[in-house]
Design an enzyme around this catalytic site. Structure first.
Site, mmCIF file in Angstrom:
data_model
loop_
_atom_site.group_PDB
_atom_site.id
_atom_site.type_symbol
_atom_site.label_atom_id
_atom_site.label_comp_id
_atom_site.label_asym_id
_atom_site.label_seq_id
_atom_site.Cartn_x
_atom_site.Cartn_y
_atom_site.Cartn_z
ATOM 1 N N CYS A 70 0.835 -1.198 0.000
ATOM 2 C CA CYS A 70 0.000 0.000 0.000
ATOM 3 C C CYS A 70 0.877 1.260 0.000
ATOM 4 C CB CYS A 70 -0.945 0.098 1.190
ATOM 5 S SG CYS A 70 -2.064 -1.290 1.328
ATOM 6 N N ARG A 119 3.977 -0.455 -4.783
ATOM 7 C CA ARG A 119 3.711 -0.929 -3.420
ATOM 8 C C ARG A 119 2.389 -1.695 -3.304
ATOM 9 N NH1 ARG A 119 6.909 1.794 0.273
ATOM 10 N NH2 ARG A 119 5.500 1.190 1.946
ATOM 11 N N TRP A 136 -2.826 -2.810 -1.639
ATOM 12 C CA TRP A 136 -2.544 -4.248 -1.786
ATOM 13 C C TRP A 136 -3.334 -4.900 -0.669
ATOM 14 C CZ3 TRP A 136 0.678 -8.045 0.857
ATOM 15 C CH2 TRP A 136 1.037 -9.127 0.058
ATOM 16 N N ASN A 154 -1.916 2.510 5.911
ATOM 17 C CA ASN A 154 -1.075 1.373 5.534
ATOM 18 C C ASN A 154 -0.757 0.635 6.829
ATOM 19 O OD1 ASN A 154 0.694 -0.338 4.309
ATOM 20 N ND2 ASN A 154 2.281 1.190 3.932
ATOM 21 N N GLY A 155 -0.878 -0.687 6.850
ATOM 22 C CA GLY A 155 -0.603 -1.453 8.068
ATOM 23 C C GLY A 155 -1.848 -2.203 8.520
ATOM 24 N N GLU A 187 17.745 -18.403 -5.681
ATOM 25 C CA GLU A 187 17.320 -17.042 -6.018
ATOM 26 C C GLU A 187 16.842 -16.984 -7.485
ATOM 27 O OE1 GLU A 187 16.332 -14.417 -4.990
ATOM 28 O OE2 GLU A 187 16.786 -12.845 -6.422
ATOM 29 N N LYS A 207 13.093 -15.944 -8.960
ATOM 30 C CA LYS A 207 12.821 -14.962 -10.018
ATOM 31 C C LYS A 207 11.874 -15.556 -11.046
ATOM 32 C CE LYS A 207 13.879 -12.307 -8.303
ATOM 33 N NZ LYS A 207 14.450 -12.046 -7.041
ATOM 34 N N GLU A 247 8.313 -15.840 -9.692
ATOM 35 C CA GLU A 247 7.643 -14.554 -9.481
ATOM 36 C C GLU A 247 7.129 -13.951 -10.775
ATOM 37 O OE1 GLU A 247 11.113 -12.854 -7.297
ATOM 38 O OE2 GLU A 247 9.562 -12.043 -6.005
ATOM 39 N N HIS A 300 18.495 -37.876 -4.091
ATOM 40 C CA HIS A 300 17.828 -38.300 -2.853
ATOM 41 C C HIS A 300 16.324 -38.079 -2.922
ATOM 42 C CE1 HIS A 300 21.692 -39.043 -0.986
ATOM 43 N NE2 HIS A 300 22.101 -37.887 -1.507
ATOM 44 N N LYS A 324 5.790 -4.814 -3.340
ATOM 45 C CA LYS A 324 7.224 -4.575 -3.175
ATOM 46 C C LYS A 324 7.660 -4.672 -1.726
ATOM 47 C CE LYS A 324 11.254 -3.418 -4.744
ATOM 48 N NZ LYS A 324 11.969 -4.555 -5.363
HETATM 49 C C1 F6R Z 1 11.770 -11.257 -4.448
HETATM 50 C C2 F6R Z 1 11.453 -10.223 -3.512
HETATM 51 C C3 F6R Z 1 11.038 -10.597 -2.123
HETATM 52 C C4 F6R Z 1 11.814 -9.721 -1.131
HETATM 53 C C5 F6R Z 1 11.355 -9.986 0.316
HETATM 54 C C6 F6R Z 1 12.166 -9.165 1.299
HETATM 55 O O1 F6R Z 1 12.084 -10.745 -5.701
HETATM 56 O O2 F6R Z 1 11.523 -9.081 -3.835
HETATM 57 O O3 F6R Z 1 11.245 -11.947 -1.862
HETATM 58 O O4 F6R Z 1 13.167 -10.007 -1.265
HETATM 59 O O5 F6R Z 1 10.009 -9.657 0.435
HETATM 60 O O6 F6R Z 1 12.052 -7.809 1.008
HETATM 61 P P1 F6R Z 1 13.090 -6.737 1.534
HETATM 62 O O7 F6R Z 1 14.387 -6.992 0.853
HETATM 63 O O8 F6R Z 1 12.495 -5.426 1.141
HETATM 64 O O9 F6R Z 1 13.178 -6.927 3.008
#
Ligand code: F6R
Length: 608
Positions: free
Chosen positions: A2, A27, A76, A102-103, A478, A482, A485, A501, A603
């Site tokens: 948000c 956001r 969001w 927000n929250g 990682e 990606k 996502e 295994h 985000k």
């Molecule tokens: C993946 C991604 C999320 C963040 C996670 C932590 O691409 O962006 O997995 O890495 O939500 O977020 P931060 O780094 O903002 O604490």
């Protein structure tokens, strides 16, 4: 999650508020809205709906709204589904107060019951509407906006960043924060409130960071910040932000994700410019404390895992990585520990909770954070700002690689202090890290075409395994994240040695495996990863691998391969990660997906 924005100006605010919403859309983007006080009608007008900011604007035409003071929100969903009623802003029953939030108010249900008993009617399922009505109820008691605001806040528990306007003091914005970010932008003729500096960076670079339990009352010419506890005025410094709007914009790139992948040569340079003193200070703590942990969640958990391998290699220390959400269950914090936290946004709820648990036990805390002034940066004993500039795409790329570069530096410094890494070897690795920006720049410019083509060829694939050993294991994890996502396709990361295994049972000619390998240097790491490739090939599985141009052994076993430049083995994992980022990007591009804002994600995950 948000985004909040508010503006008090001499000029009409609708267009600027709309731009703030666009800038904050990363956001959260399932609904949005705006409320502006109209002096002619002496009332607050509110427009909101479901959809992203552009879609809602096409229906609601925000630019039409008259007035010089207003609030806005892009959502969001957390409490209540994605409906026009649940979108923000929220009016109080008498339409005199309007709120964006927000929250989460954790005790909103009991207050809602009380308000319903008083006769209040609720049109949404949100906790935010409870605050709006509680405010009205308090105002009816005290007949003073500021006192009503404080008194309502004192009843609610949880996390919040709030902006409010009301008809009783139509020239003022009230805003407050606890555990959710809120910043002020100060300039001539207008003052701003927002969840993120990027919302108003084009208007002003003079910023004030609100701390928890501080509230601000702001008009178009002044602002007063006070403490919620005793209403005393708090003096705050204005910070000058160094980046500009262009850094936060997409440039010529079709998506922020692509821009941010291409930003990496620059952001790695910034990571290399973090001062030696800051690096040494954190390295020292690994030596001084009897136990350390590396903590992050999602991508930053994988960053932390990379740190585990680097500290094992250079400093001969085992420093476990723990996912922030699991941390409170696993760790008994005490004063002879050092915890280092990783967060791009600096706002992630799970990571903040892990910091709180650490601090309650008396542990020393450090963090590597991208967003200046974010909650995490303020919470820890020592914070390194990685200086990657705004990362707008919901999916993290450049911030993660920069944090890894900083970890290389910390691990090397720890190795020097520990006597396990010679200064000569450290200088050698340091020189290679300095070459990394140019190597990556050349690579992404030259190889993008091939990566894109391979992404197109493998586009129908419905299941991926991403595998590597040693430090290539978190790189594989990682990279798989990606892929998941941005393409919404199942991609599982696992250690290559783990394959036989259990997961081997899945292999057939419809399943693609991507192998992250070191150069063919005869090392155990190379040989054992190659064995895993053979296991897959023996069961007719499809293989994509990373290899040097002359590594015929790997090439002969692979259906496709990415040629990696012949660079020092220490920096190879980062290069493979960048290629994997691009591969995921192009896979999603061919599928026509919303790459910068994947479905169901936001985000900054500020709720638990
Ligand atoms: C993946 C991604 C999320 C963040 C996670 C932590 O691409 O962006 O997995 O890495 O939500 O977020 P931060 O780094 O903002 O604490």
């Amino acid at each position: 999650m948000c985004g909040i924005s508010a503006i008090a100006s001499y000029q009409p605010v609708a267009k600027k508020l709309y731009q703030c919403l666009i800038n904050l859309e990363y956001r959260g983007y399932d609904s949005c809205g705006m409320a502006i006080f109209d002096q002619q009608e002496q009332q607050i007008n509110l427009r909101k709906n479901i959809g992203n900011v552009e879609e809602v604007n096409a229906v609601e035409n925000f630019a039409d709204m008259r007035g010089i003071i207003g609030i806005a929100h892009t959502r969001w969903a957390t409490h209540g589904g994605v409906t026009p009623e649940n979108s923000h802003p929220h009016f109080s029953n008498d339409s005199n107060f309007v709120i964006v939030h927000n929250g989460i108010f954790s005790n909103y249900q009991s207050i809602k019951k009380k308000l319903i008993a008083e006769g209040f009617i609720f049109s949404s399922d949100t906790d935010t509407e409870v605050f709006a009505n509680l405010l009205q109820s308090k105002y009816q008691e005290v007949n003073n906006v500021e006192l009503a605001f404080i008194s309502a806040l004192k009843e609610l528990e949880g996390s919040f960043a709030i902006s409010m306007i009301c008809t009783f003091e139509p020239e003022k914005i009230y805003a407050v924060k606890k555990d959710s970010p809120l910043v002020l932008g100060i300039c001539d003729g207008a003052n701003y409130v927002s969840s993120d500096i990027n919302a108003f960076i084009a208007e002003t670079k003079d910023v004030i960071l609100l701390d928890d339990y501080e509230y601000v009352i702001l008009t178009n010419k002044q602002y007063v910040i006070k403490s919620l506890a005793d209403q005393k005025i708090v003096k705050k410094n204005i910070i000058k932000i160094k980046w500009d709007q262009q850094t936060a914009q997409r440039g010529g790139y079709s998506h922020y994700m692509l821009k941010e992948i291409f930003d990496q040569p620059l952001t790695i340079k910034s990571a290399m410019h973090v001062s030696d003193e800051e690096i040494k200070k954190i390295a020292r703590k690994f030596i001084d404390k009897s136990q350390s942990f590396l903590i992050g969640v999602g991508t930053t958990y994988y960053v932390a895992m990379v740190g585990t391998y680097l500290l094992a290699k250079y400093a001969k220390l085992y420093v476990p990585a723990i996912s922030s959400d699991e941390f409170p269950t696993l760790v008994q914090a005490h004063s002879d520990q050092h915890m280092i936290f990783f967060s791009q946004s600096g706002e992630t709820y799970d990571t903040r909770m892990a910091i709180k648990v650490s601090q309650m036990g008396g542990a020393e805390t450090s963090a590597i954070v991208n967003v200046v002034g974010s909650s995490i940066s303020q919470m820890v004993n020592d914070c390194i700002y990685q200086g990657s500039g705004p990362e707008i795409c919901v999916v993290s790329t450049k911030a993660a690689v920069s944090q890894m570069v900083i970890l290389y530096r910390i691990a090397m410094e720890t190795g020097i202090l520990n006597g396990t890494l010679s200064i000569e070897k450290a200088n050698d690795i340091q020189s290679n890290l300095k070459l990394l920006p140019d190597i990556i720049e050349k690579l992404i410019n030259e190889e993008s075409g091939f990566i894109r083509q391979l992404a197109q060829e493998t586009n129908q694939n419905k299941n991926w395994l991403f595998m590597g050993r040693g430090i290539y294991y978190p790189i594989a994890l990682e990279s798989a994240l990606k892929m998941k996502e941005v393409t919404y396709i199942h991609a599982e990361g696992l250690p290559a040695g783990f394959l036989k295994h259990g997961t081997l049972a899945m292999i057939d000619d419809s399943l693609y495996s991507i192998f992250f390998l070191p150069a063919n240097d005869g090392s155990e790491l190379y040989k054992t990863t190659l064995m895993a490739i053979e296991e897959v090939k023996a069961r007719s599985g499809k293989v994509i691998s990373f290899c040097l141009v002359d590594d015929l052994e790997t090439q002969n076993l692979s259906d496709h391969y990415f040629v990696i430049p012949d660079v020092d083995s220490d920096i190879m994992p980062l290069i493979e990660l960048v290629i994997a980022q691009l591969f995921s990007y192009y896979s999603a591009l061919h599928m026509g997906l919303n790459i910068d804002k994947p479905r169901n994600l936001a985000k900054s995950v500020t709720v638990g």
